[in-house]
Write a protein that holds these residues in place. Structure first.
Motif, PDB file in Angstrom:
ATOM      1  N   THR A   1     -59.273 -14.492  -6.013  1.00 57.17           N
ATOM      2  CA  THR A   1     -59.586 -16.320  -6.988  1.00 57.17           C
ATOM      3  C   THR A   1     -58.476 -17.294  -5.825  1.00 57.17           C
ATOM      4  OG1 THR A   1     -57.915 -15.730  -8.265  1.00 57.17           O
ATOM      5  CG2 THR A   1     -60.045 -15.422  -8.672  1.00 57.17           C
ATOM      6  N   ILE A   2     -58.543 -18.343  -6.133  1.00 60.59           N
ATOM      7  CA  ILE A   2     -57.761 -18.782  -5.595  1.00 60.59           C
ATOM      8  C   ILE A   2     -57.039 -19.875  -6.910  1.00 60.59           C
ATOM      9  CG2 ILE A   2     -58.366 -18.625  -2.577  1.00 60.59           C
ATOM     10  CD1 ILE A   2     -59.797 -21.536  -3.769  1.00 60.59           C
ATOM     11  N   ASN A   3     -56.136 -21.321  -6.482  1.00 65.00           N
ATOM     12  CA  ASN A   3     -55.473 -21.750  -7.745  1.00 65.00           C
ATOM     13  C   ASN A   3     -56.384 -23.298  -7.097  1.00 65.00           C
ATOM     14  OD1 ASN A   3     -53.859 -19.678  -9.185  1.00 65.00           O
ATOM     15  ND2 ASN A   3     -53.051 -20.137  -7.419  1.00 65.00           N
ATOM     16  N   ALA A   4     -55.710 -24.124  -8.270  1.00 63.04           N
ATOM     17  CA  ALA A   4     -56.062 -25.449  -7.865  1.00 63.04           C
ATOM     18  C   ALA A   4     -55.609 -26.646  -6.779  1.00 63.04           C
ATOM     19  CB  ALA A   4     -56.012 -26.349  -9.033  1.00 63.04           C
ATOM     20  N   ASP A   5     -54.641 -25.661  -6.037  1.00 61.42           N
ATOM     21  CA  ASP A   5     -53.991 -26.118  -5.431  1.00 61.42           C
ATOM     22  C   ASP A   5     -54.140 -25.799  -3.603  1.00 61.42           C
ATOM     23  OD1 ASP A   5     -52.814 -23.435  -5.763  1.00 61.42           O
ATOM     24  OD2 ASP A   5     -50.576 -24.989  -5.953  1.00 61.42           O
ATOM     25  N   GLY A   6     -54.918 -24.344  -3.529  1.00 61.11           N
ATOM     26  CA  GLY A   6     -56.103 -23.816  -3.089  1.00 61.11           C
ATOM     27  C   GLY A   6     -55.125 -22.751  -2.382  1.00 61.11           C
ATOM     28  N   SER A   7     -54.419 -22.340  -3.207  1.00 64.06           N
ATOM     29  CA  SER A   7     -53.103 -21.003  -3.636  1.00 64.06           C
ATOM     30  C   SER A   7     -53.896 -20.228  -3.464  1.00 64.06           C
ATOM     31  CB  SER A   7     -52.049 -21.179  -3.748  1.00 64.06           C
ATOM     32  OG  SER A   7     -51.995 -21.121  -5.052  1.00 64.06           O
ATOM     33  N   PRO A   8     -53.735 -18.637  -3.262  1.00 63.95           N
ATOM     34  CA  PRO A   8     -54.246 -18.097  -3.776  1.00 63.95           C
ATOM     35  C   PRO A   8     -54.284 -17.487  -4.974  1.00 63.95           C
ATOM     36  CG  PRO A   8     -53.194 -16.845  -1.974  1.00 63.95           C
ATOM     37  CD  PRO A   8     -52.811 -18.412  -1.895  1.00 63.95           C
ATOM     38  N   GLY A   9     -54.864 -17.156  -6.269  1.00 61.71           N
ATOM     39  CA  GLY A   9     -54.791 -16.941  -7.271  1.00 61.71           C
ATOM     40  C   GLY A   9     -54.517 -15.374  -7.724  1.00 61.71           C
ATOM     41  N   ALA A  10     -54.283 -15.080  -8.944  1.00 61.02           N
ATOM     42  CA  ALA A  10     -53.945 -13.746  -9.659  1.00 61.02           C
ATOM     43  C   ALA A  10     -55.571 -12.184  -9.136  1.00 61.02           C
ATOM     44  CB  ALA A  10     -54.103 -13.586 -10.657  1.00 61.02           C
ATOM     45  N   GLY A  11     -56.478 -13.270  -9.105  1.00 62.94           N
ATOM     46  CA  GLY A  11     -57.647 -12.521  -8.708  1.00 62.94           C
ATOM     47  C   GLY A  11     -58.272 -11.884 -10.220  1.00 62.94           C
ATOM     48  N   VAL A  12     -59.064 -11.335 -10.332  1.00 62.69           N
ATOM     49  CA  VAL A  12     -59.871 -10.035 -11.422  1.00 62.69           C
ATOM     50  C   VAL A  12     -59.719  -8.868 -10.822  1.00 62.69           C
ATOM     51  CG1 VAL A  12     -61.112  -9.596 -12.856  1.00 62.69           C
ATOM     52  CG2 VAL A  12     -60.777 -12.111 -12.463  1.00 62.69           C
ATOM     53  N   ALA A  13     -59.716  -7.625 -11.521  1.00 64.62           N
ATOM     54  CA  ALA A  13     -59.505  -5.961 -11.448  1.00 64.62           C
ATOM     55  C   ALA A  13     -61.005  -6.069 -11.942  1.00 64.62           C
ATOM     56  CB  ALA A  13     -58.688  -5.376 -11.756  1.00 64.62           C
ATOM     57  N   ALA A  14     -61.794  -4.974 -10.889  1.00 68.18           N
ATOM     58  CA  ALA A  14     -62.686  -4.497 -11.551  1.00 68.18           C
ATOM     59  C   ALA A  14     -62.976  -3.897 -12.931  1.00 68.18           C
ATOM     60  CB  ALA A  14     -63.846  -3.804 -10.769  1.00 68.18           C
ATOM     61  N   LEU A  15     -64.228  -4.028 -13.279  1.00 70.75           N
ATOM     62  CA  LEU A  15     -63.927  -2.913 -14.268  1.00 70.75           C
ATOM     63  C   LEU A  15     -63.741  -1.629 -14.766  1.00 70.75           C
ATOM     64  CD1 LEU A  15     -67.221  -5.192 -16.680  1.00 70.75           C
ATOM     65  CD2 LEU A  15     -64.988  -5.513 -16.823  1.00 70.75           C
ATOM     66  N   SER A  16     -63.251  -0.907 -15.230  1.00 73.28           N
ATOM     67  CA  SER A  16     -63.101   0.465 -16.160  1.00 73.28           C
ATOM     68  C   SER A  16     -63.103   0.166 -17.184  1.00 73.28           C
ATOM     69  CB  SER A  16     -61.772   0.603 -15.939  1.00 73.28           C
ATOM     70  OG  SER A  16     -60.334   0.541 -16.818  1.00 73.28           O
ATOM     71  N   PRO A  17     -64.109   1.545 -17.728  1.00 72.38           N
ATOM     72  CA  PRO A  17     -64.212   1.401 -18.973  1.00 72.38           C
ATOM     73  C   PRO A  17     -63.330   1.496 -20.194  1.00 72.38           C
ATOM     74  CG  PRO A  17     -65.010   3.819 -17.745  1.00 72.38           C
ATOM     75  CD  PRO A  17     -63.956   2.670 -17.130  1.00 72.38           C
TER      76      PRO A  17
END
Length: 808
Positions: free
Chosen positions: A549-565
């Protein structure tokens, strides 16, 4: 796989040969008036050995030689037990005469909690049972409607045939946390992973009993036996022979109606060594009139154009054969074709001619159970209403809008399973193995199977084992299961239970269980474009690989990890007891902790730029499923049945639920608070019902039931649905870096009602009966689910006739 099944049959044959050298038990179960009790259970206490009586009240089975307590039970009659001793090769004949009982819930035989036959009071789980007689006393079209007053069940209604079932919180418009089984078959859609619900092929008149098991059960059933199980057991044709024909009709508010014709025929021959049954149903009606609006762009809504027609065609067929003593081989088919309105996380699907088919071969023996079955799904002409509305507004012709909004599902699933048991030195051991192959096919219409992001074939293997031992009045049960699946690897699910049974009428239980919710194919691979905010598309995506992901200012965001059970651990204590012959109490309390909690569909707070290691062509606003931190929830369930007189019984149920939410984990936008549009418990804090049932009301054959059901007010958030007192009467807006994302219109919270249902029935003769019912008798505002009108007052009339089988 079919060679595997042949090997299983060989194992059953060897087991039968061993049992043939042991003792034989047979006899007859009748009323004190001499009439045969059909479907009564005769069981050796603490074992898997037993039988259900046939049309003449007769039973027969084999068991190892020894001294046992042999019991006979039937709902509504006092159970009888006696000590018997049988030598090797001996035939023991024991007839039972049962007298009518006032309260007898503890004697009900269940199979779902431990996957073997046991008395309800001996079960190491919270179990409620609806018998076939209970279902027939309710004049509704489907059996699911009778679950509204079952202890601990979150019951929601979205239409004349649309019913949803959940337990212990965190419901959603796409709920996969309750496992539905019928005769051992998983009744979950391949691909989507959702319960069959209104598509279920089973008709009410073919059900012997419905067991509702609350709490984690993955130790025996594997994935998605998380919040609980609904286990449906259909009727054996050998002890339910004859023809049943039923006609139902009903009408109510919101321009709704339903008309249904159902039939069942069963016949046994050659001394019950062969039997068959067939069922069928045709139901047609008009659903609750409800038209919502969906956004095509902010802030411009457009109206849906739903077809309120409802139509279900369902049927089953089964062939039974008993090639060896105590062994049944059953070939089963079940199928349905369905058209109705179905809520989704975005709005509603216009389900048109969606078909389901299941073909099963199973073998049942006191020592071994084996089955192999295939499930096929075809979505027919189904399309998403909100997408059709958006494409129509964009200027497409009706045909073009339908083509663009239609989605395809041609998924299939293969299952194979074997389970065996043995008793050694006072221990009973149960072990099993299963295999599942699921192939999801949407041709890119709602899954990512044509987007180049991974294949959509999933394999799963499972091994389970259970050991139990009685130490006087204490029974100890320990179970564990290992599962491996293509995408998320291995899981281990243990369970431990202690059951203290001071007498035959009561028990105290303490259990610990761990279960998991496997991310479904839909949660991992869903792909549905859902509008835009300016030039930035809004897309629903599965989370099988994670996001950059990226933030509103274009900087890298925290991202989202893949689902696990998601893993849930539950400690539960309960008590069941029969006081005298009039009062039965069943109460339990539990504490559950969920890790890697799988959310309902939620909006990623930052813009998504990549799926796993695959960049997107441009940033997207993504709605997806996410793992969060820890959720701890608490609850208690109570059921009390009291026999007021020989004619009147009162039953009260009550449940409470609450949860502690980790604010740091669920605060998606980082403002320091968890708002309803970020996470919601999606279940009422309090619910309960009081039911009075009566028979022979002033005249023989006249029955009645009056139910008062109450549900406390609660918020419900799922995908783009928002139902809450917060911002009620408007469209809630979620602010994201890409712009404002609107929810569907907020009509206010769900629940917050006390409703009354009334039913009456009259048995003219053994062959003819008439039933009538009205739900929501006083027409209260009964809002049960999103994307649906409040449940209106609805009247139903049912006529039933029963005819003996040919030649009987």
């Amino acid at each position: 796989m079919y060679r595997l099944f042949a090997s299983l049959l060989l194992a059953i044959g060897l087991a039968s040969g061993v049992l043939a050298q042991d003792a034989r038990f047979e006899g007859r179960v009748t009323t004190d008036g001499g009439a045969p009790l059909v479907g009564a259970t005769v069981l050796i206490d603490g074992s898997v050995y037993g039988d259900a009586t046939d049309a003449d009240g007769r039973y027969a089975f084999s068991a190892p030689a020894g001294t046992y307590t042999l019991g006979a039970s039937f709902i509504g009659y006092q159970a009888e037990r006696r000590e018997v001793t049988a030598a090797r090769g001996q035939t023991v004949v024991e007839d039972f005469v049962l007298a009518e009982a006032a309260a007898q819930a503890g004697e009900v035989i269940v199979t779902g909690a431990s996957r073997t036959a046991e008395r309800l009071t001996d079960s190491p789980a919270t179990v409620s049972v609806l018998s076939g007689a209970d279902l027939q006393a309710f004049p509704g079209v489907s059996y699911e409607q009778a679950l509204a007053t079952v202890k601990g069940v979150d019951f929601v209604r979205s239409g004349v045939t649309g019913i949803g079932i959940n337990a212990r919180g965190f419901n959603s418009a796409f709920n996969t946390k309750m496992l539905l089984l019928t005769d051992g078959r998983r009744q979950m859609l391949p691909g989507a992973g959702l319960p069959f619900a209104a598509m279920n092929p089973v008709i009410k008149e073919d059900i012997e009993r419905v067991e509702v098991i609350l709490g984690p059960s993955s130790a025996l059933y594997g994935a998605n036996a998380h919040n609980g199980i609904v286990n449906v057991v259909t009727r054996d044709p050998r002890n339910s022979q004859g023809l049943t024909v039923v006609a139902s009709g009903g009408a109510g508010g919101a321009e709704s109606s339903v008309y249904s014709a159902r039939g069942r025929y069963a016949q046994a021959f050659l001394d019950n060594r062969f039997a068959f049954k067939a069922t069928g149903e045709f139901t047609r009606g008009e659903d609750y009139a409800f038209v919502d609006t969906v956004y095509t762009s902010v802030p411009s809504p457009t109206a849906e154009e739903p077809d309120f027609g409802v139509e279900h065609l369902r049927g089953t067929a089964e062939l039974f054969a008993s090639p060896m003593a105590d062994t049944d081989v059953v070939l089963s088919y079940a199928g349905s074709q369905n058209s109705y309105l179905g809520p989704t996380n975005l709005g509603r699907n216009q389900v048109e001619d969606w078909t389901l088919h299941q073909l099963q071969l199973r073998a049942v023996h006191p020592r071994v159970f084996a089955q192999v079955y295939q499930t096929w799904s075809n979505s027919g002409e189904t399309y998403a209403l909100q997408n059709y509305a958006a494409f129509s507004r964009a200027g497409l012709s009706p045909d073009a809008a339908f083509a663009a909004a239609r989605f395809i599902d041609k998924s299939r699933r293969t299952n194979a399973e074997i389970q065996g048991n043995v008793e050694v030195q006072g221990f009973r051991f149960i072990a099993g193995a299963n295999y599942e192959l699921e192939t999801a096919v949407s041709e890119g219409t709602y899954l990512s199977d044509t987007t180049g992001v991974g294949g959509l074939e999933f394999e799963q293997y499972g091994l389970s084992a259970q050991a139990e031992r009685g130490f006087g009045p204490v029974r100890v049960v320990a179970a564990g299961r290992y599962d491996w699946q293509t995408n998320y690897g291995s899981q281990f699910s243990p369970k431990l239970g202690l059951v203290l049974t001071p007498n035959a009428a009561s028990s105290v239980r303490l259990t610990y269980g761990q279960a998991y919710v496997a991310p479904t194919v839909l949660q991992q691979e869903i792909y549905i474009p859902s509008g835009a905010v300016g030039t930035i598309p809004i897309v629903i995506r599965g989370n099988g690989r994670g996001f950059d992901t990226i933030n509103a200012d274009g900087s890298p965001g925290a991202g989202v990890a893949a689902l696990s059970p998601e893993v849930v651990r539950t400690v539960e204590a309960g008590y069941r007891g029969l006081f005298g012959q009039r009062l039965f109490v069943d109460v339990n309390a539990y504490r559950s902790t969920s890790e890697n909690f799988i959310s309902p569909l939620t909006t990623v707070p930052d813009l998504v730029t990549a799926i796993g290691d695959q960049p997107l062509s441009g940033p997207e606003i993504v709605l997806t499923y996410q793992n969060f931190g820890e959720v701890t929830n608490y609850g208690a369930d109570l059921s009390v049945s009291y026999v007021v007189s020989d004619q009147i019984t009162a039953t009260a149920v009550y449940s409470t639920f609450s949860a502690d939410i980790d604010e740091d984990s669920f605060d998606l936008n980082g403002d320091g608070t968890v708002s309803p549009n970020e996470i919601s418990l999606n279940t009422p804090g309090h619910k309960g019902a009081l039911t009075l049932t009566a028979r022979d009301l002033g005249m023989a054959g006249l029955t009645g039931a009056l139910t008062v059901r109450g549900v406390s007010e609660y918020s419900f958030v799922s995908g783009r649905h928002f139902a809450s007192t917060e911002q009620e009467g408007q469209r809630v807006i979620l602010t994201t870096p890409g712009g404002n994302v609107p929810f569907n219109y907020n009509y206010g919270p769900l629940g917050g009602f006390v409703t009354t249902d009334l039913s009456l029935g009259y048995q003219f003769s053994d062959a003819l009966s008439l039933g009538a019912s009205v739900t929501n008798l006083f027409g209260v505002e009964q809002r049960e689910f999103v994307a649906a009108a409040p449940t209106p007052r609805f009247f139903t009339l049912t006529l039933r006739t029963d005819v003996p089988a040919f030649g009987r």
